[in-house]
Design an enzyme around this catalytic site. Structure first.
Site, PDB file in Angstrom:
ATOM      1  N   ASP A 271       0.856  -1.187   0.000  1.00  0.00           N
ATOM      2  CA  ASP A 271       0.000   0.000   0.000  1.00  0.00           C
ATOM      3  C   ASP A 271       0.893   1.238   0.000  1.00  0.00           C
ATOM      4  O   ASP A 271       1.993   1.211   0.559  1.00  0.00           O
ATOM      5  CB  ASP A 271      -0.909   0.003   1.241  1.00  0.00           C
ATOM      6  CG  ASP A 271      -1.999   1.051   1.142  1.00  0.00           C
ATOM      7  OD1 ASP A 271      -3.002   0.785   0.463  1.00  0.00           O
ATOM      8  OD2 ASP A 271      -1.818   2.128   1.731  1.00  0.00           O
ATOM      9  N   ASP A 273      -0.083   4.532   1.002  1.00  0.00           N
ATOM     10  CA  ASP A 273      -0.287   5.562   2.027  1.00  0.00           C
ATOM     11  C   ASP A 273      -0.601   5.007   3.415  1.00  0.00           C
ATOM     12  O   ASP A 273      -0.933   5.769   4.336  1.00  0.00           O
ATOM     13  CB  ASP A 273      -1.401   6.524   1.596  1.00  0.00           C
ATOM     14  CG  ASP A 273      -2.735   5.811   1.433  1.00  0.00           C
ATOM     15  OD1 ASP A 273      -2.803   4.588   1.662  1.00  0.00           O
ATOM     16  OD2 ASP A 273      -3.710   6.487   1.061  1.00  0.00           O
ATOM     17  N   HIS A 381      -8.854 -20.731  12.875  1.00  0.00           N
ATOM     18  CA  HIS A 381      -9.034 -22.178  12.677  1.00  0.00           C
ATOM     19  C   HIS A 381      -7.851 -22.754  11.903  1.00  0.00           C
ATOM     20  O   HIS A 381      -7.258 -23.758  12.296  1.00  0.00           O
ATOM     21  CB  HIS A 381     -10.344 -22.417  11.916  1.00  0.00           C
ATOM     22  CG  HIS A 381     -10.549 -23.826  11.442  1.00  0.00           C
ATOM     23  ND1 HIS A 381     -11.426 -24.697  12.043  1.00  0.00           N
ATOM     24  CD2 HIS A 381      -9.983 -24.517  10.414  1.00  0.00           C
ATOM     25  CE1 HIS A 381     -11.386 -25.866  11.426  1.00  0.00           C
ATOM     26  NE2 HIS A 381     -10.519 -25.782  10.425  1.00  0.00           N
ATOM     27  N   GLU A 382      -7.505 -22.099  10.814  1.00  0.00           N
ATOM     28  CA  GLU A 382      -6.417 -22.626   9.975  1.00  0.00           C
ATOM     29  C   GLU A 382      -5.076 -22.554  10.714  1.00  0.00           C
ATOM     30  O   GLU A 382      -4.272 -23.481  10.644  1.00  0.00           O
ATOM     31  CB  GLU A 382      -6.342 -21.867   8.652  1.00  0.00           C
ATOM     32  CG  GLU A 382      -7.589 -21.982   7.783  1.00  0.00           C
ATOM     33  CD  GLU A 382      -8.004 -23.419   7.498  1.00  0.00           C
ATOM     34  OE1 GLU A 382      -7.166 -24.330   7.595  1.00  0.00           O
ATOM     35  OE2 GLU A 382      -9.192 -23.650   7.200  1.00  0.00           O
ATOM     36  N   GLU A 405      -9.735 -31.270  13.786  1.00  0.00           N
ATOM     37  CA  GLU A 405     -10.637 -30.231  13.292  1.00  0.00           C
ATOM     38  C   GLU A 405     -11.382 -29.551  14.442  1.00  0.00           C
ATOM     39  O   GLU A 405     -11.600 -28.340  14.421  1.00  0.00           O
ATOM     40  CB  GLU A 405     -11.643 -30.836  12.306  1.00  0.00           C
ATOM     41  CG  GLU A 405     -11.099 -31.023  10.897  1.00  0.00           C
ATOM     42  CD  GLU A 405     -10.755 -29.705  10.236  1.00  0.00           C
ATOM     43  OE1 GLU A 405     -11.409 -28.686  10.529  1.00  0.00           O
ATOM     44  OE2 GLU A 405      -9.806 -29.685   9.427  1.00  0.00           O
ATOM     45  N   GLU A 416     -12.500 -15.377  18.509  1.00  0.00           N
ATOM     46  CA  GLU A 416     -13.589 -14.429  18.255  1.00  0.00           C
ATOM     47  C   GLU A 416     -14.135 -13.872  19.577  1.00  0.00           C
ATOM     48  O   GLU A 416     -14.322 -12.659  19.713  1.00  0.00           O
ATOM     49  CB  GLU A 416     -14.692 -15.159  17.482  1.00  0.00           C
ATOM     50  CG  GLU A 416     -15.515 -14.277  16.578  1.00  0.00           C
ATOM     51  CD  GLU A 416     -16.448 -15.118  15.726  1.00  0.00           C
ATOM     52  OE1 GLU A 416     -16.103 -15.360  14.565  1.00  0.00           O
ATOM     53  OE2 GLU A 416     -17.518 -15.530  16.211  1.00  0.00           O
ATOM     54  N   ASP A 431     -19.690 -15.712  18.445  1.00  0.00           N
ATOM     55  CA  ASP A 431     -20.703 -16.753  18.533  1.00  0.00           C
ATOM     56  C   ASP A 431     -20.015 -18.108  18.409  1.00  0.00           C
ATOM     57  O   ASP A 431     -18.794 -18.194  18.289  1.00  0.00           O
ATOM     58  CB  ASP A 431     -21.760 -16.581  17.428  1.00  0.00           C
ATOM     59  CG  ASP A 431     -21.113 -16.467  16.059  1.00  0.00           C
ATOM     60  OD1 ASP A 431     -20.124 -17.190  15.791  1.00  0.00           O
ATOM     61  OD2 ASP A 431     -21.571 -15.654  15.236  1.00  0.00           O
ATOM     62  N   HIS A 473     -14.191 -33.474   9.389  1.00  0.00           N
ATOM     63  CA  HIS A 473     -14.965 -32.247   9.608  1.00  0.00           C
ATOM     64  C   HIS A 473     -16.319 -32.573  10.202  1.00  0.00           C
ATOM     65  O   HIS A 473     -16.789 -31.916  11.125  1.00  0.00           O
ATOM     66  CB  HIS A 473     -15.147 -31.492   8.290  1.00  0.00           C
ATOM     67  CG  HIS A 473     -13.887 -30.940   7.736  1.00  0.00           C
ATOM     68  ND1 HIS A 473     -13.117 -31.608   6.807  1.00  0.00           N
ATOM     69  CD2 HIS A 473     -13.237 -29.783   8.001  1.00  0.00           C
ATOM     70  CE1 HIS A 473     -12.053 -30.880   6.518  1.00  0.00           C
ATOM     71  NE2 HIS A 473     -12.097 -29.774   7.227  1.00  0.00           N
TER      72      HIS A 473
END
Lengths: 563, 266
Positions: A271, A273, A381-382, A405, A416, A431, A473
């Site tokens: 970027d 600026d 998660h990853e 998983e 989160e 959540d 999963h």
């Protein structure tokens, strides 16, 4: 707008990709023998420990167990964790591990599985060079040189042992771990080197910029100033966190994933600026940093490898305009997924898919897919897969794969909540749904109500087929739902059993207990049953026997049908 | 600010007129009434009570941070020189020049932006040394002279005061991060600016002189002066975002001045 009938069937296509579909165990060679006796090690009481400890020491003395790793407990600093791998006639028995927890030299717990009575010819009929040249000619992709190949003893789901070469191979959709029979050259097992999110100022040049994420939320972004421009290299945190913008050059990305090409400084997000407007770059970079912050604050963990090793993420693997022109497997991998690849690059990397252009939805579910980097829970998660890779190494198939998983989902939602609850990013809506900001509506998996998204909430209704590497999963929600119940409490819909959780204000207790169990106590081939035992042991270690934390976890596992 | 200044002038003028009107008695000092002019100087303590606070907004890590500097000005030494003469009967006119200087340490409380998160400031505290208040005043006094016995001359006075004040204000701070996780930050430096002006107030008090010789007296003075000074001029506000706390702006000027010195009578 809905996909036309003749367009791809997203997500599910992934399982049809050639190399991934070859994961099932193929014909067993003549050199295999009948299953040996399995000794389950699960000792937490003093009476059991004395005998089990002596047994483990005996196995170590006789070379049947070899120390693999010793780590200091970050949550209980006086504790140490030894991780042993089983060896038979000098060869590692793949996945057979024992973990021993000690304090001041005194054993506190032992978990693991040990195979006794393995009878197998350990001299390969085919030399490694022959195997490599065969693989090379078949795949027409060179093998990554830096990843070592090893001869191992592999146990298939039927309990049959095979002498196999474990190789890291390149493929059109990224690296994979392949097991090739050392006698007849047949591929007997394979799993991806990438972990898919399936279904879905310490330096002079450090700068803090401001950017807008995919959702338009304002964030600070830690970057590096160079030559009048700014690049997505975070040097304010202990590990170098780099986010690379592949600008849609998926062919080059495949070369990078297969270790045929290296990422360079020109690949950083850029970027002019320091006011960043590319949402996926902002979110991918910022969320990786926030995940590091969570791990450090909650577990005193130093990054993904525990040693502040570099964290590499990649955004814009494809251009959305190329939706119709890329091959099917690229579409599935780079449009409709995010994944961690532990064998890619020097330190592993995470790739965030581009999602679908506006107006497109998944045919089967009617869901839209946004940039995968836009979900902090998906990013976390990853990255959590890398933690598993560096700790328990939960094998990516069947129950251990589902635990792998589940742990990533747990970390995903926990980050989160951490960001929202601590005021670090109040705009975050926390959540128990994974990927709700990316896959709309409903997200990918629900830890609170797995059945709502067609995942099992109880062991009795677990998926037992071979797809999804044995439901890694699909079945993950059995464990992650237990995590949810232990915190929030509630009633399991299938069993009808109620749980009194510790309460959301005490979520840190359950997070720490699960983290400790998943990263320190669990062996690589853990089952749900071992997960239950190790999390309960972890709770006892941290809060004492009979504490409400132990009770909540015990009740939660019972509610989801894991004994 | 203008209202306060006018109020001070009104009080001073009213008191002056009052003294002139109601003290026209023809009594004169007996022994010391030959004294028509006095000159003197004294040193003592000025009791000041002013708790000024100013706040400054600053930009750091793409966000606005704030610090508050608190100045607690209290007593310190003060000096003054005086000149007075008898004007009419017992009424006199005096001029008194005083100087007060106080060096203090201001405390700084800052909310410093976090490098990673918006609206997640860190608390930091610091001290700014060598903050000076300099206050010079010219006290114009309507005096009432009263001789007691052969040696004592007592003078009551009241009148307007012209204050000139300079106050150092912390205008910027320098911070240093302690490192990851950036939960703590230190204040390692600061810059100041000097603000102030000239303002009108009043003074009231009395002076007692004991003539040990015909023309030399030991004297004591008790004077209360008060004024206010604004420091929120545009030049200052370019650096100081706002003032806060008890009674500011303006600055509270003057205070109770207790001093001893010499008087020379002529």
């Amino acid at each position: 707008m809905i996909f036309p009938r003749l367009t791809r069937q997203p997500i599910k296509l992934l399982l049809n990709v050639a190399f991934l579909s070859a994961l099932l165990v193929n014909n067993l060679s003549a050199q295999t023998v009948a299953a040996p006796e399995v000794i389950l090690l699960n000792a937490t009481q003093e009476s059991e420990l004395r005998l089990t400890d002596r047994f483990v020491d005996h196995l170590v003395r006789t070379g049947q167990l070899r120390i693999n790793k010793i780590v200091t407990d970050t949550l209980i600093p006086t504790r140490q964790h030894e991780r042993f791998s089983q060896y038979h006639q000098g060869l590692k028995v793949y996945g057979a591990e024992v973990t021993r927890q000690t304090e001041a030299g005194v054993t506190v717990s032992i978990f693991g599985r040990f195979y006794q009575g393995i009878k197998i010819e350990t001299t390969p009929s085919l030399p490694l060079d022959t195997i490599i040249s065969t693989v090379d000619s078949e795949t027409q992709w060179s093998l990554p040189e830096k990843k070592s190949q090893e001869l191992v003893i592999l146990k298939n789901p039927n309990g049959i042992f095979t002498l196999a070469y474990r190789l890291t191979i390149a493929s059109p959709v990224g690296p994979a771990i392949q097991f090739i029979d050392a006698h007849d050259g047949i591929t007997v097992h394979q799993y991806p080197g990438i972990y898919l999110n399936n279904d879905g100022l310490p330096c002079d040049t450090c700068r803090v910029g401001e950017g807008r994420g995919v959702k338009g939320d304002r964030k600070k972004i830690s970057v590096n100033a160079l030559g009048g421009r700014f690049q997505t290299l975070d040097l304010l945190r202990p590990p170098a966190i780099a986010t690379y913008d592949l600008k849609g050059d998926w062919e080059r990305l495949l070369n990078i994933l297969n270790n045929n090409e290296l990422l360079g400084p020109a690949d950083y997000g850029q970027d002019s600026d320091n006011h960043w407007t590319d949402g996926p770059i902002v979110d991918g970079h910022v969320s990786a940093g926030w995940t590091y912050d969570y791990l450090h604050a909650r577990f005193q963990r130093n990054g993904l490898d525990g040693q502040d090793g570099p964290i590499t993420t990649i955004v814009h693997p494809v251009n959305r305009e190329d939706l119709w022109s890329v091959p099917d497997h690229i579409f599935s991998l780079f449009f409709l997924n995010a994944f961690y690849c532990g064998v890619c690059g020097p330190d592993g990397m995470v790739v965030f898919g581009e999602g679908l252009p506006e107006g497109f939805v998944l045919t089967e579910t009617g869901q839209t897919i946004d940039f995968f980097a836009g979900g902090i829970d998906i990013v976390s998660h990853e990255l959590a897969h890398a933690i598993t890779d560096n700790t328990s190494g939960l094998i990516y198939q069947n129950e251990s794969g589902a635990l792998n998983e589940a742990f990533s989902d747990i970390i995903g939602v926990s980050v989160e909540f951490f960001m929202a609850d601590t005021g670090r990013h109040p705009e975050e809506t926390a959540d128990y749904v994974l990927g709700e900001a990316v896959v709309k509506p409903n997200g990918v998996r629900s830890l609170a109500d797995p059945l709502s998204l067609n995942n099992p909430d109880h062991y009795s209704i677990r998926y037992q087929g071979g797809a999804d590497y044995g439901g890694v999963h699909i079945n993950s929600t059995i464990a992650s739902h237990a995590f949810y119940l232990a915190i929030e409490g509630g009633t399991n819909k299938t069993s009808g059993i109620s749980v009194v959780g510790v309460g959301s204000h005490n979520r840190w207790q359950i997070e720490q207990v699960f983290y400790r169990a998943f990263t320190m106590l669990m062996p690589a081939n853990s089952t749900f049953s071992i997960a239950r035992k190790t999390t309960i042991q972890s709770a006892r270690d941290m809060f004492g026997a009979g504490h409400t934390v132990e009770r909540a976890i015990d009740e939660a596992w019972t509610a989801v049908g894991v004994k | 600010m203008r209202i306060i200044r006018q109020k001070n002038i009104a009080i001073a003028v009213t008191l002056w007129i009052f003294i002139f009107c109601f003290n026209s008695s023809d009594l004169f000092a007996q022994t010391v009434d030959d004294q028509r002019i006095t000159v003197g100087f004294s040193g003592g303590i000025q009791f000041v009570k002013d708790a000024l606070k100013n706040e400054v907004d600053f930009e750091l890590w793409q966000e606005t941070g704030t610090f508050e500097a608190s100045y607690n000005v209290t007593k310190d030494t003060a000096f003054d020189g005086s000149f007075a003469f008898l004007l009419f009967k017992r009424m006199g006119l005096g001029f008194n020049v005083s100087h007060f200087s106080k060096t203090i340490a201001a405390t700084i409380d800052a909310d410093v932006p976090h490098p990673f998160f918006f609206s997640f400031p860190r608390k930091a505290t610091g001290v700014a040394d060598n903050i000076t208040r300099r206050e010079s005043a010219i006290h114009i006094q309507s005096q009432y002279w009263h001789a007691v016995g052969d040696r004592f001359l007592m003078r009551g006075f009241i009148g307007p005061t012209i204050f000139s004040v300079r106050q150092d204000l912390v205008s910027t701070i320098q911070t240093k991060e302690r490192g990851y996780d950036y939960s703590a930050v230190d204040i390692i430096g600061h810059n100041t600016l000097s603000s102030g002006g000239t303002e009108l107030g009043f003074n009231i008090g009395f002076d007692v002189s004991y003539f040990v010789f015909d023309h030399v007296a030991l004297a004591g003075i008790l004077r209360y002066s008060r004024g206010t000074s604004s420091v929120d001029d545009q030049a200052t506000l370019r650096h100081i975002s706002r003032f806060s706390g008890q009674g500011q702006p303006p600055l509270e000027l003057g205070g109770t001045h207790v001093a001893a010195g010499l008087r020379f009578g002529f």
